[in-house]
Every structure is written in structure tokens, then in C-alpha cells.
Design an enzyme around this catalytic site. Structure first.
Site, mmCIF file in Angstrom:
data_model
loop_
_atom_site.group_PDB
_atom_site.id
_atom_site.type_symbol
_atom_site.label_atom_id
_atom_site.label_comp_id
_atom_site.label_asym_id
_atom_site.label_seq_id
_atom_site.Cartn_x
_atom_site.Cartn_y
_atom_site.Cartn_z
ATOM 1 N N ASP A 13 -3.194 1.310 -4.889
ATOM 2 C CA ASP A 13 -2.248 2.438 -4.849
ATOM 3 C C ASP A 13 -0.849 2.055 -4.380
ATOM 4 O O ASP A 13 0.042 2.915 -4.323
ATOM 5 C CB ASP A 13 -2.823 3.632 -4.081
ATOM 6 C CG ASP A 13 -2.984 3.387 -2.583
ATOM 7 O OD1 ASP A 13 -2.181 2.660 -1.988
ATOM 8 O OD2 ASP A 13 -3.940 3.970 -2.014
ATOM 9 N N ASP B 54 0.848 -1.193 0.000
ATOM 10 C CA ASP B 54 0.000 0.000 0.000
ATOM 11 C C ASP B 54 0.884 1.245 0.000
ATOM 12 O O ASP B 54 2.003 1.216 0.534
ATOM 13 C CB ASP B 54 -0.853 -0.040 1.296
ATOM 14 C CG ASP B 54 -2.119 0.789 1.242
ATOM 15 O OD1 ASP B 54 -2.120 1.847 0.589
ATOM 16 O OD2 ASP B 54 -3.104 0.380 1.890
ATOM 17 N N HIS C 293 -11.513 3.719 5.124
ATOM 18 C CA HIS C 293 -10.482 2.859 4.530
ATOM 19 C C HIS C 293 -9.097 3.193 5.098
ATOM 20 O O HIS C 293 -8.141 2.477 4.808
ATOM 21 C CB HIS C 293 -10.486 2.925 2.990
ATOM 22 C CG HIS C 293 -10.088 4.240 2.393
ATOM 23 N ND1 HIS C 293 -9.925 4.421 1.032
ATOM 24 C CD2 HIS C 293 -9.816 5.444 2.949
ATOM 25 C CE1 HIS C 293 -9.575 5.663 0.791
ATOM 26 N NE2 HIS C 293 -9.508 6.309 1.924
ATOM 27 N N ASP D 7 -2.869 2.829 6.539
ATOM 28 C CA ASP D 7 -4.249 2.642 7.020
ATOM 29 C C ASP D 7 -4.253 2.276 8.498
ATOM 30 O O ASP D 7 -4.942 1.359 8.942
ATOM 31 C CB ASP D 7 -4.983 1.600 6.160
ATOM 32 C CG ASP D 7 -5.051 2.045 4.698
ATOM 33 O OD1 ASP D 7 -5.007 3.255 4.442
ATOM 34 O OD2 ASP D 7 -5.145 1.163 3.812
ATOM 35 N N HIS E 174 -0.257 3.644 1.701
ATOM 36 C CA HIS E 174 -0.667 4.138 3.017
ATOM 37 C C HIS E 174 -0.677 2.994 4.033
ATOM 38 O O HIS E 174 -0.983 1.852 3.671
ATOM 39 C CB HIS E 174 -2.095 4.686 2.959
ATOM 40 C CG HIS E 174 -2.378 5.593 1.800
ATOM 41 N ND1 HIS E 174 -2.846 5.128 0.595
ATOM 42 C CD2 HIS E 174 -2.253 6.940 1.667
ATOM 43 C CE1 HIS E 174 -3.000 6.151 -0.238
ATOM 44 N NE2 HIS E 174 -2.645 7.259 0.368
ATOM 45 N N GLU F 242 -9.417 -1.483 -3.373
ATOM 46 C CA GLU F 242 -9.345 -0.080 -3.794
ATOM 47 C C GLU F 242 -9.462 0.125 -5.303
ATOM 48 O O GLU F 242 -9.331 1.252 -5.779
ATOM 49 C CB GLU F 242 -8.081 0.620 -3.262
ATOM 50 C CG GLU F 242 -8.102 0.862 -1.758
ATOM 51 C CD GLU F 242 -9.040 1.980 -1.311
ATOM 52 O OE1 GLU F 242 -9.322 2.906 -2.107
ATOM 53 O OE2 GLU F 242 -9.516 1.907 -0.160
HETATM 54 N N1 ARG Z 1 -4.204 8.492 5.469
HETATM 55 C C1 ARG Z 1 -5.222 8.984 4.574
HETATM 56 C C2 ARG Z 1 -6.549 9.049 5.282
HETATM 57 O O1 ARG Z 1 -6.649 8.566 6.385
HETATM 58 C C3 ARG Z 1 -5.322 8.134 3.322
HETATM 59 C C4 ARG Z 1 -5.867 6.754 3.528
HETATM 60 C C5 ARG Z 1 -5.921 6.010 2.239
HETATM 61 N N2 ARG Z 1 -6.343 4.659 2.439
HETATM 62 C C6 ARG Z 1 -6.618 3.826 1.466
HETATM 63 N N3 ARG Z 1 -7.018 2.614 1.790
HETATM 64 N N4 ARG Z 1 -6.507 4.177 0.204
HETATM 65 O O2 ARG Z 1 -7.481 9.581 4.752
HETATM 66 MN MN MN Z 2 -5.042 0.999 1.735
HETATM 67 MN MN MN Z 3 -3.612 3.149 -0.120
#
Ligand code: ARG
Ligand code: MN
Ligand code: MN
Ligand code: MN
Length: 306
Positions: free
Chosen positions: A228, A123, A140, A127, A125, A271
Site C-alpha cells: 500500500d 508504507d 499488522h 504501523d 501507514h 501485504e
Molecule cells: N493504522 C491502521 C490500523 O492500525 C492501519 C494499519 C495498516 N497496516 C498495514 N500493515 N497495512 O488498523
Molecule cells: Mn504496513
Molecule cells: Mn500499509
């Protein structure tokens, strides 16, 4: 190998609509045929049905769709637990909030089998927000923290029969980490290989070290692949693109090494937002990566190892 496909058409955890179409797009891109071509038996368990939203209210006013995601998490956890009684479950998202459910169900299964559950989180991120630390409010952004037993979910998300030990989580490919997540990841002891580490060392030694740990403990490995993780130039169909992601070759190498290891017990494909795709290229790439994970090869290797 028996592959058991479970659709989880969830989109309320992402900031925009479209992930609901993810399971259809992955099927349209030929997921089932690709698995059968590799000699696997495929059982399509269909889609998880949404449950009635749970009437939960939280003090963080930024949170979006908490009653809906809380309800989805409960039904996905149950389905993931059932689907993992034999074969290899492959969960088709849906946004990444589905992993709150898949990890909950898989952790319960692993605990029952007295096997340690390891998680490879591919990822941009981590999460790793809690309900209290997220400022976007998009759920998410919380599933890994929930499954790892981070505080503040009790009463809002379903209680966890078993959690994932954060020390058995490896996040690979990160390049967008919020300050609260950075602190929590370090405190919890999650192994993080950000894109800087990938640049410096390459994916192979980073992944190999983690796989050796999984093998040493006879662990069950769950892989959670967020679109992503990939560079947006090859995978545009995601709402949260971040430049500088894994290349085509890096991503396939990760999948091939996972395949060679023989350690992967379950998979999330999440995603994918088909509304943002270009002639299905992202869906096709996700299917091709899954095929690499499930044994597709350019050439046979002399040894099966990692
Ligand atoms: N850290 C950011 C948020 O909390 C991005 C999270 C993105 N997560 C994902 N599963 N694409 O909004
Ligand atoms: Mn993610
Ligand atoms: Mn992500
Ligand atoms: Mn955030």
C-alpha cells in the site's frame, strides 16, 4: 549477491484473509528468475512454519490473533537472524506483522556485528501502534513500534535481544496515520516523510538525505515495502488501500536509488493479497520493483552514487 528467499505466509495480522498466498504469488510472478537474470545467486530457504499459538491474553479486547502473531514473531525472528548470517535475505509476506519478526532478528544480527541498523519503511501507514493503542486490533499495525522498543509488548510478544533505534527509522509515503501513532512517532524521533512531503520535494532529496545518514554511520539498511506504499491504481492487491500513493515512477526511482547506494542489507515484501489482485499485476509490479532494487536499469548511469 546471494539472495536468500524466506517465505512468511502470515495472514492473521491483517483484517482479512489472503496474504497467506503472498509468497506463492511473488514466486509465480517470477521473483527468482528476475533475480537470477540480474546475475544474483538465489537460495530459496522455503517457508517459515507456524508455531503453536502462545497462550497470551491482553486487556485490549480489540486485539485479534495475538497468540498466533506472537508465535509467528518468535519463529520469524529466529529465521531472520539465521538467514542474515550471509547474503541478502528477502522476506516474502505475509501481512506486515511479519516485520515484527524480521526486524527482531535483523536487530539482533546488527547488534552482534556492532553495526547500526537503519530501517526504511515504505508504507501508507507507520504501523506504529502499541498493543494498547490499536483500535482495529489488527496486528499488522504494530510491528514497527514493537521493533523500536515502544512500551507494552513485554510478556505478549517475544522479548527483544536488540531494538531498532527510532532515530534510525525513516517512514516514507505515509498518508494514513492514527492520532496515537502521530504522537508516538514524534516523541520517538522517527523521520517521517508523508505524501505531502513527497508532493512538495519529490522522493529523491528525501531519500538521499536518509541514505547519506546510513552511509555516514556505516549502517546496515533494511527496507520494508508494504504494497500500500503504492497507489491503488497500480497496486490493487492489498486489503488496506489508501488513495494518493507512490506512482510507478516514484516507486522505481526509490528502488533504483537504493540499488545505487549499495547500502541495502535485507528486504521485506509484504501485504500482497493475491485474492484481491487483477491478473497478477500487483505481484508483477512488486517483482519488478525488487528487480530495480537489485540492479535492473533502463540505462547505465555515469556514476554509482545517490
Ligand atoms: N493504522 C491502521 C490500523 O492500525 C492501519 C494499519 C495498516 N497496516 C498495514 N500493515 N497495512 O488498523
Ligand atoms: Mn504496513
Ligand atoms: Mn500499509
Ligand atoms: Mn489504527
Amino acid at each position: 549477491m546471494l539472495c536468500r528467499i524466506v517465505g512468511a505466509p502470515v495472514q492473521d495480522g491483517a483484517g482479512r484473509m489472503g496474504c497467506e498466498m503472498g509468497p506463492s504469488a511473488l514466486r509465480t510472478a517470477g521473483l527468482v528468475a528476475a533475480l537470477r537474470e540480474l546475475g544474483h545467486e538465489v537460495e530459496d530457504l522455503g517457508a517459515v512454519q507456524p508455531a503453536a499459538p502462545r497462550p497470551v491474553v491482553h486487556g485490549n479486547v480489540a486485539l485479534k490473533a495475538l497468540p498466533e502473531i506472537s508465535a509467528w514473531t518468535a519463529v520469524i525472528a529466529e529465521r531472520a537472524y539465521q538467514a542474515s548470517d550471509s547474503g541478502m535475505p528477502i522476506f516474502l509476506g505475509g501481512d506486515h506483522s511479519i516485520s515484527a519478526g524480521t526486524l527482531a532478528g535483523l536487530a539482533r544480527r546488527a547488534a552482534e556485528r556492532r553495526r547500526p541498523l537503519f530501517v526504511l519503511w515504505l508504507d501508507a501507514h507507520p504501523d506504529f501502534h502499541t498493543l494498547d493503542t490499536t483500535s482495529s486490533g489488527n496486528l499488522h499495525g504494530v510491528p514497527l513500534a514493537y521493533a523500536a522498543g515502544q512500551p507494552g509488548f513485554s510478556g505478549y510478544f517475544p522479548d527483544l535481544p536488540a531494538t531498532v533505534d527510532p532515530k534510525r527509522i525513516c517512514a516514507l509515503g505515509l498518508r494514513s496515520v492514527d492520532p496515537a501513532e502521530r504522537r508516538a512517532l514524534a516523541e520517538a524521533g522517527v523521520t517521517v516523510h508523508d505524501m505531502r512531503a513527497v508532493d512538495e520535494h519529490g522522493v529523491a532529496p528525501l531519500l538521499r538525505a536518509f541514505l547519506e545518514r546510513v552511509a555516514a554511520e556505516d549502517g546496515l539498511l533494511h527496507v520494508s515495502l508494504d504494497v500500500d506504499f503504492l497507489d491503488p491504481s497500480i497496486a490493487p492487491a492489498v486489503g488496506t488501500t489508501v488513495p494518493g500513493g507512490a506512482t510507478f515512477r516514484e516507486a522505481h526511482l526509490v528502488m533504483e536509488m537504493l540499488s545505487d547506494s549499495g547500502l541495502v542489507a535485507s528486504l521485506d515484501l509484504v501485504e500482497l493479497n493475491p485474492f484481491l489482485d487483477e491478473r497478477g499485476r500487483t505481484a508483477t509490479l512488486m517483482v519488478d520493483l525488487t528487480a530495480s532494487l537489485m540492479g535492473r536499469r533502463i540505462m547505465d548511469r555515469p556514476t554509482r552514487s545517490f
